[in-house]
Every structure is written in C-alpha cells, then in structure tokens.
Enzyme design. Structure first.
Site, PDB file in Angstrom:
ATOM      1  N   LYS A 101      24.638 -99.682  47.442  1.00 56.30           N
ATOM      2  CA  LYS A 101      23.777-100.298  48.458  1.00 56.30           C
ATOM      3  C   LYS A 101      22.734 -99.285  48.928  1.00 56.30           C
ATOM      4  O   LYS A 101      22.978 -98.084  48.877  1.00 56.30           O
ATOM      5  CB  LYS A 101      24.622-100.706  49.678  1.00 56.30           C
ATOM      6  CG  LYS A 101      25.508-101.918  49.466  1.00 56.30           C
ATOM      7  CD  LYS A 101      26.219-102.290  50.761  1.00 56.30           C
ATOM      8  CE  LYS A 101      27.141-103.484  50.561  1.00 56.30           C
ATOM      9  NZ  LYS A 101      26.442-104.732  50.230  1.00 56.30           N
ATOM     10  N   ARG A 137      34.792-111.060  46.235  1.00 57.03           N
ATOM     11  CA  ARG A 137      35.323-112.196  45.480  1.00 57.03           C
ATOM     12  C   ARG A 137      36.370-111.742  44.460  1.00 57.03           C
ATOM     13  O   ARG A 137      37.276-112.494  44.114  1.00 57.03           O
ATOM     14  CB  ARG A 137      34.167-112.958  44.824  1.00 57.03           C
ATOM     15  CG  ARG A 137      33.374-112.148  43.854  1.00 57.03           C
ATOM     16  CD  ARG A 137      32.010-112.750  43.540  1.00 57.03           C
ATOM     17  NE  ARG A 137      31.033-112.489  44.600  1.00 57.03           N
ATOM     18  CZ  ARG A 137      29.766-112.899  44.551  1.00 57.03           C
ATOM     19  NH1 ARG A 137      29.331-113.605  43.521  1.00 57.03           N
ATOM     20  NH2 ARG A 137      28.931-112.619  45.526  1.00 57.03           N
TER      21      ARG A 137
HETATM   22  N1  BES Z   1      30.062-107.133  51.931  1.00 61.53           N
HETATM   23  C1  BES Z   1      28.934-107.629  51.220  1.00 61.53           C
HETATM   24  C2  BES Z   1      28.278-108.820  51.932  1.00 61.53           C
HETATM   25  C3  BES Z   1      27.643-108.504  53.243  1.00 61.53           C
HETATM   26  C4  BES Z   1      26.303-108.243  53.318  1.00 61.53           C
HETATM   27  C5  BES Z   1      28.370-108.547  54.402  1.00 61.53           C
HETATM   28  C6  BES Z   1      25.701-107.983  54.525  1.00 61.53           C
HETATM   29  C7  BES Z   1      27.777-108.295  55.614  1.00 61.53           C
HETATM   30  C8  BES Z   1      26.437-108.017  55.680  1.00 61.53           C
HETATM   31  C9  BES Z   1      29.338-108.092  49.844  1.00 61.53           C
HETATM   32  O1  BES Z   1      30.367-107.381  49.261  1.00 61.53           O
HETATM   33  C10 BES Z   1      28.141-107.914  48.977  1.00 61.53           C
HETATM   34  O2  BES Z   1      27.755-106.796  48.780  1.00 61.53           O
HETATM   35  N2  BES Z   1      27.565-109.015  48.490  1.00 61.53           N
HETATM   36  C11 BES Z   1      26.414-108.940  47.697  1.00 61.53           C
HETATM   37  C12 BES Z   1      26.591-109.905  46.546  1.00 61.53           C
HETATM   38  C13 BES Z   1      25.562-109.723  45.464  1.00 61.53           C
HETATM   39  C14 BES Z   1      25.784-108.404  44.746  1.00 61.53           C
HETATM   40  C15 BES Z   1      25.691-110.862  44.496  1.00 61.53           C
HETATM   41  C16 BES Z   1      25.217-109.348  48.558  1.00 61.53           C
HETATM   42  O3  BES Z   1      25.357-110.208  49.425  1.00 61.53           O
HETATM   43  O4  BES Z   1      24.165-108.745  48.400  1.00 61.53           O
HETATM   44 MN    MN Z   2      29.691-105.632  48.308  1.00 60.37          MN
END
Ligand code: BES
Ligand code: MN
Ligand code: ZN
Length: 511
Positions: free
Chosen positions: A289, A363
C-alpha cells in the site's frame, strides 16, 4: 491490554426529580412554532413534571431571547435551579418532535456526556417521561458510547478526572422493572461496542494475532463461554492454505479463534456463525500500500472486534439460539517469505486461488474461516470485514454494505440492524458480476477487475459460503470515524456489534 474492566454505573430513578442529586440533570425540549401563544408550549419537554415545569419561566425566557430554540443538540444550562437539588439543569434540543426517534435519543446521550465532561460533570442524570423503554435503552447506549475516548495511550494525568462515570435515567412514575431491564440491556450492548472499539484502537505492535486470541479467551471466560484457538500447526493439518499464505510473511503467527455460546433451551436447530476479519495490520504485502495513511490499517481487524464484542453481549443477554464466533487473525506483512503475486494456494474447501494481488488478503483468510464455519455446523453465516476501499466509494462512510445469497436472511438482518440503530444497505450480487472473477491458472483469482470491487470481493466469499444462507458486511467505510462527532469520538466506531446482538436476540421472534 484493553479496558474490559471499566463497567459504568447506570441507575434508574422513578421518584420525583425534586430530591435527585447529580452534577447535572438534563431535560429534552423540542422545537415548537414560535407563533404558538402559550410560552410553555415552546418548551414542551419530553419529561415535564411539576419540579421541572417550575423552570418553565426560565425556559420561556431562553426561547424568547433567541438563545435556545429546541434545535437538535442545542444546549443551555442553569446553575442551582430553584426547587431542584441538582447542581445544574441542562436543556438539550430534541429537534422536531415528529422526527424524534431512538437514533436522536442515542445521540443526545452522547452529546450530553461529551459536552459536560470537560466542564467537570461526573454524575449525569437524564429525565424522560414514562412509557418509553426504547428511549431509556438508547439514551444509556448514547451516554456510554459518548464517554469512550481513544486516549488510552495519552499520559495526561488529568484524563481520569474529566470523565462522566455515573449515569442515571430519571423517569418519575415509571415502571422500575422494565426500565431497569432496558437500561441494563443498553449498558451491556454499549459496553460490548466499546470493547470492540478498545480492540481496534490498539496499535498493531500491541495487538498481534496472539494478543487478539488472548483477548477473545478472556472475554469468553468472563461470560462462561467456550473458546478454542487453532494455531498454525492445526491449520496446516486442516489445509487452510489461503489463510496461511497471507500469514507467511509475518513473524507473528496466525490463529483461528472459535467462541461458542449455547442457549440453555433452544427452539430449533439453527446455528448462527459470526465470522470476523482480523488482520491486525495490513501493509498490502508485496502488492504494498502507499505509505500515506497506512497507519490506519491497524483497523483492519474491526470485523473481528465486532464479533468479539457481540459474543460478549450475547453471553450476557442469552438469546435462544446457538451462536459461534469465528475470527481469522493474521498480519499481512512484507518479508523474504511473504506471499507473491501469482502464487496459487489451496483453500480448506479444496478450491485453488491465484493470488493476483496480495493486498486482497481479507477474502483469502475469510474463505477458510467460512469453510470452517460451514464444516462446524453453521446453518446461517454472517461475516463482518473491512474488506474493500471500494465500499466507501459506493456508500460513503454512513452505511455498511451488505451482500447475500439469501434474501430471507438479508431481510432479517436489515430489520435487526434498523432496530439496533445502525445503517446497513443491501448491495447487488447478480450472477453477472461473477464473470469478473476469472483466473487462467486456478479455480478463482483473488481480485476482479477495476469495477464493482466490493461486489467481486463478496462474490469471492460466496464461493465458500454457498449453499448456506449467508450475509457479508463490508464495514471498511464505517468502522473508523475520521472526524469526531458531537456524540462520538474520532477513531474506532465498533460498528456491527449492535446489529449482531439484535439479530441474535430477535432470532426466534421473526423467521
Ligand atoms: N483492508 C483493505 C480494505 C480497506 C481499505 C479497509 C481502506 C479500510 C480502508 C483490504 O485488504 C484491501 O486492501 N482491499 C483492496 C482490494 C484490492 C486489492 C482489490 C482495496 O480495497 O484496495
Ligand atoms: Mn489489503
Ligand atoms: Zn485488509
């Protein structure tokens, strides 16, 4: 580690408010038409008994001068009010009477506590008219939720002095027993929600997966509930390849926590599983990230916290259905042993998954936890997860996004959520969306394309839930408050706890 021990004092007073002693007594006044001739009409309180009505001259004056119009959350204070023993009388606006509901009541409870606490009020009473247990419950919830602060790691020595820790609801002439029951239920639910907030508030260096498992055990033993924890070796033996793949980049080992509540009498064979995403920190893994805002990813275990909080309240309120909480907890890190994009893992279900993005880790761990819940006899599954950033794009920060393979269970959940005063919105899950999930090399990829990100994430989970009736709650947009409200501190919200508890308590009432 967390503050589970902090039990608030909540009392019901059914005698006249005249002799009530408290730092502050609050009365709710509604907004009324300025033109109405009777000045008393301008200050029609939710509760007007003789002692408070005596103050109506003051209230009318307040209103005439334009200082107070009864607008929602507006406040005015009178010190040493005549005819009353309390140190101050506080009027708070209830807004338009026709629009008033338990939601406003809950927020008023929070606004009062948060506004009066810095002014040295430690002991707060709220006057209500008889016949409204739902307001008593909501008012107690609001006060306890409003009292919570994200200040555990602040060393300000005065922090403990500026705290409201005694709450009273004064309902002159009310039925003590039913009011006491409503207040007690409100206290239990709000404290469970605050427990979830405490857990989410813990930084990832303190709250590791092992620490989360310890917290769950402590909660379970506190309410006489069974708690079993599968460690890495046990999960390897079972074949939870998806969960273990996410965990392999971290020095902190993963766990699968199971907490079980069994009723003393059960009407049917239903067995509700609550499944929570417990990623104690989400760096994204190798698909890392951006560093901006990454610190917030300590809240990626808010689904797990909601399950633990709900299980605590369920253990105390004792619904007549078996409820099992499952928490998959890992840390998603980057290291020489971290999972790579392109890796293919075999889930507990036997299905293979191509990990196209290591940041879609929630997931993966939930897939194995949901399969495990299915294997352990769940007849209905509800999961809560901070699953996708896309849910905030779709719904903003106000609504939980809900997904299902069973409209009947969705309806039940939405009803419970509404009754508990939480906002949940049903999202589409048509078969078409499944087309977005195609892998060239495995049964499933762990991401869809650019569009409908929350829906493809839900479809991924559904592959492991089917055919068991299941609802998935994406709480990524609602589990954290960036800007505090007048009734709630900034930070963790403890969302989904109240809906979970309500769903379990209402289980046999409507089916
Ligand atoms: N934990 C994150 C989702 C999230 C994002 C929670 C912002 C709280 C605030 C999750 O694990 C994630 O990183 N999801 C990705 C999915 C993508 C890679 C398909 C996302 O939402 O960007
Ligand atoms: Mn994630
Ligand atoms: Zn995540």
């Amino acid at each position: 580690m967390h503050q589970t021990g902090r039990i608030m004092q909540v009392q019901i007073e059914t005698s006249s408010v005249e002799h009530l002693t408290a730092d502050a007594l609050a009365v709710i006044c509604f907004e009324t038409e300025k033109e109405s001739g009777d000045p008393r009409a301008a200050v029609s309180a939710v509760h007007v008994d003789p002692e408070i009505a005596q103050q109506s001259g003051w209230l009318a004056e307040l209103r005439e001068s334009g200082e107070f119009a009864g607008k929602l959350y507006e406040m005015a204070t009178r010190h040493r009010p005549e005819g009353l023993a309390v140190k101050q009388l506080v009027v708070i606006g209830g807004g338009k009477k026709e629009k008033f509901s338990a939601t406003e009541m809950r927020r008023i409870g929070g606004v009062l506590v948060r506004a009066l606490k810095p002014k040295g009020v430690r002991d707060l009473a709220l006057a209500l008219e008889p016949g409204h247990s739902e307001y008593v419950m909501a008012g107690v919830e609001g006060m306890i939720l409003g009292a919570w602060e994200a200040d555990k790691y602040k060393s300000d020595p005065q922090k403990n002095e500026k705290r409201v820790d005694s709450f009273r609801i004064a309902v002159p002439g009310g039925d003590e027993k039913s009011l006491q029951e409503a207040a007690e239920r409100g206290r239990i639910v709000a404290e469970a929600q605050n427990l979830a907030r405490d857990l989410v508030n813990e930084p990832a260096n303190k709250l590791t997966p092992a620490a989360l498992a310890e917290a769950a055990k402590e909660v379970a033993s506190g309410v006489g509930m069974q708690c079993e924890v599968l460690d890495q070796a046990a999960m390897e033996k079972l074949g939870m390849g998806a969960l273990l793949g996410v965990a392999q980049g971290s020095e902190n080992p993963p766990y699968l926590i199971k907490m079980q509540y069994r009723p003393s009498v059960q009407r049917d064979g239903d067995h509700l599983a609550l499944v929570g995403k417990g990623v104690t920190f989400d760096t994204g893994g190798v698909s890392i990230k951006p560093s901006d805002g990454m610190e917030k990813m300590k809240y990626d275990m808010a689904g797990a916290a909601a399950v633990i909080g709900a299980m605590k309240a369920i253990g105390q309120l004792k619904p007549s259905i078996t409820v099992t909480g499952y928490i998959a907890t890992v840390e998603n890190m980057v290291s020489g042993n971290a999972q790579r994009p392109g890796d293919i893992v075999t889930t507990l279900s036997g299905k293979t998954v191509e990990v196209l993005n290591t940041d879609a880790e929630g997931r993966l761990i939930l897939a194995d936890a949901i399969t495990y819940a299915n294997r352990n006899g769940a007849t209905h599954i509800i999961d809560a997860a901070t699953l996708t950033g896309a849910i905030s794009i779709a719904l903003g920060h106000y609504y939980i996004g809900a997904f299902t393979n069973n409209d009947n269970l969705m309806d039940r959940f939405l009803r419970a959520s509404r009754a508990a005063g939480e906002k949940t919105w049903p999202m589409p899950m048509d078969e078409e969306y499944k087309e977005y999930l195609k892998s060239a090399f495995a049964d499933l990829p762990n991401i869809g394309g650019r569009y409908g990100g929350s829906i493809t994430a839900a479809w991924f989970l559904r592959e492991f839930a089917d055919p068991t009736p299941w609802v998935h709650l994406d709480i990524a947009g609602t589990a954290w408050l960036d800007d505090g409200k007048a009734w709630l501190s900034k930070g963790p919200t403890g969302v989904a706890v109240r809906s979970f508890v309500q769903a379990a308590l209402d289980w046999n009432r409507a089916s």
